[in-house]
Design an enzyme around this catalytic site. Structure first.
Site, short mmCIF file in Angstrom:
data_model
loop_
_atom_site.label_atom_id
_atom_site.label_comp_id
_atom_site.label_asym_id
_atom_site.label_seq_id
_atom_site.Cartn_x
_atom_site.Cartn_y
_atom_site.Cartn_z
N GLU A 1 44.83 43.57 35.70
CA GLU A 1 45.66 42.83 34.77
C GLU A 1 46.31 43.87 33.85
O GLU A 1 45.61 44.71 33.27
CB GLU A 1 44.79 41.87 33.94
CG GLU A 1 45.61 41.04 32.99
CD GLU A 1 44.80 40.04 32.18
OE1 GLU A 1 43.59 39.90 32.41
OE2 GLU A 1 45.41 39.40 31.31
N ARG B 1 29.44 46.33 39.28
CA ARG B 1 30.38 47.15 38.52
C ARG B 1 29.73 48.45 38.09
O ARG B 1 28.51 48.56 38.04
CB ARG B 1 30.92 46.38 37.32
CG ARG B 1 29.87 46.05 36.27
CD ARG B 1 30.39 45.04 35.25
NE ARG B 1 31.41 45.59 34.38
CZ ARG B 1 32.68 45.14 34.34
NH1 ARG B 1 33.06 44.15 35.11
NH2 ARG B 1 33.54 45.66 33.53
N LYS C 1 37.96 46.92 28.14
CA LYS C 1 39.32 47.21 27.65
C LYS C 1 39.46 46.82 26.19
O LYS C 1 40.14 47.48 25.42
CB LYS C 1 40.34 46.42 28.47
CG LYS C 1 40.76 47.11 29.75
CD LYS C 1 41.91 46.32 30.37
CE LYS C 1 41.72 46.15 31.85
NZ LYS C 1 42.47 45.08 32.44
P1 ATP Z 1 37.85 44.60 31.23
O1 ATP Z 1 36.70 43.64 31.36
O2 ATP Z 1 37.49 45.93 30.70
O3 ATP Z 1 39.06 44.02 30.57
P2 ATP Z 1 38.72 43.78 33.77
O4 ATP Z 1 37.74 43.69 34.85
O5 ATP Z 1 39.06 42.49 33.11
O6 ATP Z 1 38.28 44.89 32.73
P3 ATP Z 1 40.99 44.01 35.45
O7 ATP Z 1 42.31 44.59 35.17
O8 ATP Z 1 40.90 42.55 35.71
O9 ATP Z 1 40.07 44.42 34.23
O10 ATP Z 1 40.25 44.81 36.62
C1 ATP Z 1 40.86 45.16 37.81
C2 ATP Z 1 39.81 45.40 38.85
O11 ATP Z 1 38.93 46.43 38.44
C3 ATP Z 1 38.99 44.16 39.09
O12 ATP Z 1 38.93 43.93 40.48
C4 ATP Z 1 37.64 44.50 38.52
O13 ATP Z 1 36.63 43.90 39.27
C5 ATP Z 1 37.59 46.02 38.63
N1 ATP Z 1 36.73 46.57 37.59
C6 ATP Z 1 36.86 46.44 36.26
N2 ATP Z 1 35.85 47.06 35.61
C7 ATP Z 1 35.06 47.61 36.56
C8 ATP Z 1 33.85 48.39 36.54
N3 ATP Z 1 33.24 48.73 35.40
N4 ATP Z 1 33.33 48.79 37.73
C9 ATP Z 1 33.94 48.47 38.88
N5 ATP Z 1 35.07 47.74 38.97
C10 ATP Z 1 35.63 47.31 37.84
MG MG Z 2 39.46 41.00 34.81
#
Ligand code: ATP
Ligand code: MG
Length: 599
Positions: free
Chosen positions: A64, A300, A310
């Site tokens: 996102e 994760r 984020k």
């Molecule tokens: P945040 O919770 O920090 O905002 P997010 O998961 O909402 O991060 P996205 O932009 O939706 O952020 O993530 C894109 C991809 O990265 C998703 O498929 C998510 O599963 C993966 N991802 C995010 N954080 C991790 C992590 N700590 N380890 C592995 N994959 C991750």
């Molecule tokens: Mg997400």
């Protein structure tokens, strides 16, 4: 494990994991070989993209665009792009931009840069770019929603948010049907179109899937799939005032792009039944083809001494706790890049930590170890004085005939290189900078460096003997005094017959360069700064950045931004990407030579 003949063999044999096993089985069984690509009844994003090999796997990385990517995303990127690469498939980069309010072009650009920099590409073998935006599918998603309504699988609910929450029930308590649940498809369609046409304010109604309010899986209790949001979208502007929910949009995006393996983190495990329910309904309606994408979940990345939310990272930026998203202490990909991490070291790290379904923490030292392994053989060596103290060779004029005489010296840039190494050149003169800790007026037990009466070698130069020091009025040592020791046999300095127990690093006063060196350390003092309700802001490391004015050897005059070096005895350093210029050198410490944190 047998590898089907129709995909590329990985260059090196990678350790298997549950995802590799699934993919290998799918390839062996031809699970995805059905003709889903050509003539897909949906708006397959590939139509017109040329011939597509049906035996390829397709994965996607779907960020996102509401912030910069971090090391957790790097794990997902390396996994998705890495699997596609290893099995001769393709990985799409897709911006999941279904939320109109938080998304910005700056983040889109930052994400594209980060994925490219990590070494990955989203092109098909025929050159077609697989860069997609969820918002480009809004028309299709809207049609899919109307189809669900017509087929009796969705309804417009006008309960208040509180009523909806109360009627959802909880783990022990089944939900209660909404009074709007049995509206006719015609009524629902009319009301949904009023939502679309801006006749209703935000929050007045939502479109819900009609599944089962008593399901033990709360995600199946008629989840919301469209909501009203009178907000401008960075891509579609004011075209829409209703937006699809992530849980509805995501499977649709995957299906339209003919994704084969939709890999996500474990939080989405409970969403999988809805993912499958939705795609089954859309396939029944002929909107998408079968077999549809399958979702798989992995754990994760949790990395010690780091936060990877984020929202929390944005807080550090917005409140000036760090200098920006690319502050070298940030676990963002731009931050790690500026710190000096290499794409190869991050890829190796993601490979090493593996993919499992188990919750665990990875030690930050693992990432540093991967950097050391990458740079050990590649990074040219250099001598520097980070805490400089002047040393004068008091017999210099006597030995060489002039106080200004300079003796040329050299050392290999890459001492362990297989095919020989280029030389670094520098010169020894009457005055040199040494490291303050390399002199002790009264040596502690076992001390082998400079103290009055002791001999050491100036690395790459001559053996010297310490004779004393000078101090200022406050008693601080301002200069160390020593003499050049001539060889006992030949009488010339530098010959090897003088045996000493230590060689110390140094930089010539005559040809050394002044440099700003930024000594970075971990941003937090606690290994799990935001676990278990801890306040990460109370755990900031006050010593995470120390800036020193150092002297560095003249070979560094050629350093360009992002060139990396091993500063002998101190660790790995990089010329700062933003602030370094040959006329005004700035180096960042990436990591020390060995893992010494907390010891
Ligand atoms: P945040 O919770 O920090 O905002 P997010 O998961 O909402 O991060 P996205 O932009 O939706 O952020 O993530 C894109 C991809 O990265 C998703 O498929 C998510 O599963 C993966 N991802 C995010 N954080 C991790 C992590 N700590 N380890 C592995 N994959 C991750
Ligand atoms: Mg997400």
């Amino acid at each position: 494990m047998s590898t089907p003949a129709h995909h590329d063999t990985p260059e090196s044999v990678k350790p298997s994991n549950f995802l590799r096993q699934i993919i290998e089985a799918d390839l062996a069984q031809g699970t995805h070989a059905a003709n889903r690509w050509a003539g897909s009844p949906g708006d397959c994003a590939h139509q017109g993209a040329g011939a597509i090999d049906p035996a390829r796997i397709r994965t996607r990385f779907p960020p996102e665009p509401n912030g910069y990517l971090h090391v957790g995303h790097a794990k997902s990127i390396c996994l998705n792009f890495g699997l596609a690469r290893d099995y001769g498939g393709v990985c799409h980069l897709r911006f999941d931009d279904t939320n109109p309010e938080k998304e910005e072009q700056e983040y889109v650009d930052g994400i594209i840069d980060a994925v490219h920099w990590l070494g990955f590409d989203w092109r098909d073998p025929d050159g077609h770019e697989n860069l997609y935006y969820a918002s480009n599918y809004f028309d299709f998603m809207y049609r899919a929603a109307e189809y669900l309504i017509e087929a009796g699988h969705a309804y417009v609910d006008e309960q208040t948010a509180e009523e909806m929450r109360a009627n959802r029930g909880d783990f022990g308590k089944p939900g209660v049907d909404s009074p709007y649940r049995n509206r006719t498809p015609a009524e629902n369609l009319a009301r949904f179109r009023e939502m679309r046409d801006g006749k209703l304010p935000d929050g007045a109604a939502v479109l819900r899937a009609r599944i089962d309010m008593a399901s033990p899986n709360i995600n199946l209790r008629d989840p919301a799939i469209y909501r009203i949001k009178h907000a401008e979208h960075h891509n579609t502007g004011n075209q829409w005032c209703i937006y699809p929910m992530y849980t509805f949009a995501h499977p649709v995006e995957d299906a339209l792009e003919c994704i084969t393996h939709s890999i996500c983190t474990l939080e989405f495990e409970d969403q999988r039944p809805f993912y499958d329910w939705l795609l089954d309904r859309l396939a029944e309606g002929g909107l998408i083809a079968k077999p549809h994408p399958r979702q798989y979940e992995f754990a994760r990345l949790n990395l010690t001494y780091v936060v990877t939310s984020k929202r929390k990272l944005k807080h550090l930026v917005d409140n000036g706790i760090v200098s920006g998203w690319d502050d070298p202490r940030m676990p963002t990909i731009v931050g790690m890049r500026r710190r000096g991490y290499t794409p190869a070291s991050i890829q190796a790290f993601c490979e090493r930590i593996g993919v499992t379904k188990d919750y665990s923490w990875i030690d930050y030292g693992t990432l540093e170890g991967c950097l050391r392994e990458d740079l050990e053989a590649k990074a040219p060596r250099a001598m520097v004085a980070l805490d400089p103290l002047k040393l004068e060779l008091t017999n210099w004029a006597e030995v060489f005939g002039s106080a200004d005489h300079l003796e040329p010296c050299s050392l290999p840039a890459l001492p362990h290189a297989q095919e020989g190494s280029p030389e670094r050149h520098f010169s020894l003169g009457r005055e040199v900078w040494i490291e303050r800790e390399d002199f002790e007026e009264v040596p502690p037990k076992g001390y082998k460096r400079l103290f009055p009466g002791n001999k050491v070698r100036l690395k790459g130069g001559y053996v010297i003997e310490c004779t004393g020091c000078e101090k200022d009025a406050a008693g601080t040592i301002t200069k160390v005094l020593a003499t050049v020791v001539p060889d006992t046999k030949s009488g010339t300095p530098g010959a090897d017959s003088v045996k000493v127990k230590a060689a110390i690093t140094w930089v010539g006063v005559a040809d050394g360069l002044t440099a700003e060196v930024r000594l970075y350390d971990r941003l937090f003092t606690d290994a799990q700064p935001d676990a278990g309700g801890k306040d990460f802001l109370a755990l900031l490391n006050p010593d995470s950045l120390k800036v020193v004015t150092a002297y560095v050897e003249p070979s560094l005059a050629q350093a360009q931004p992002e060139d990396r070096f091993q500063f002998e005895r101190f660790g790995y350093f990089v010329a700062d990407r933003k602030d370094h210029a040959p006329a005004k050198p700035v180096f960042n410490r990436i990591t020390g030579l060995k893992d010494s944190w907390g010891k």
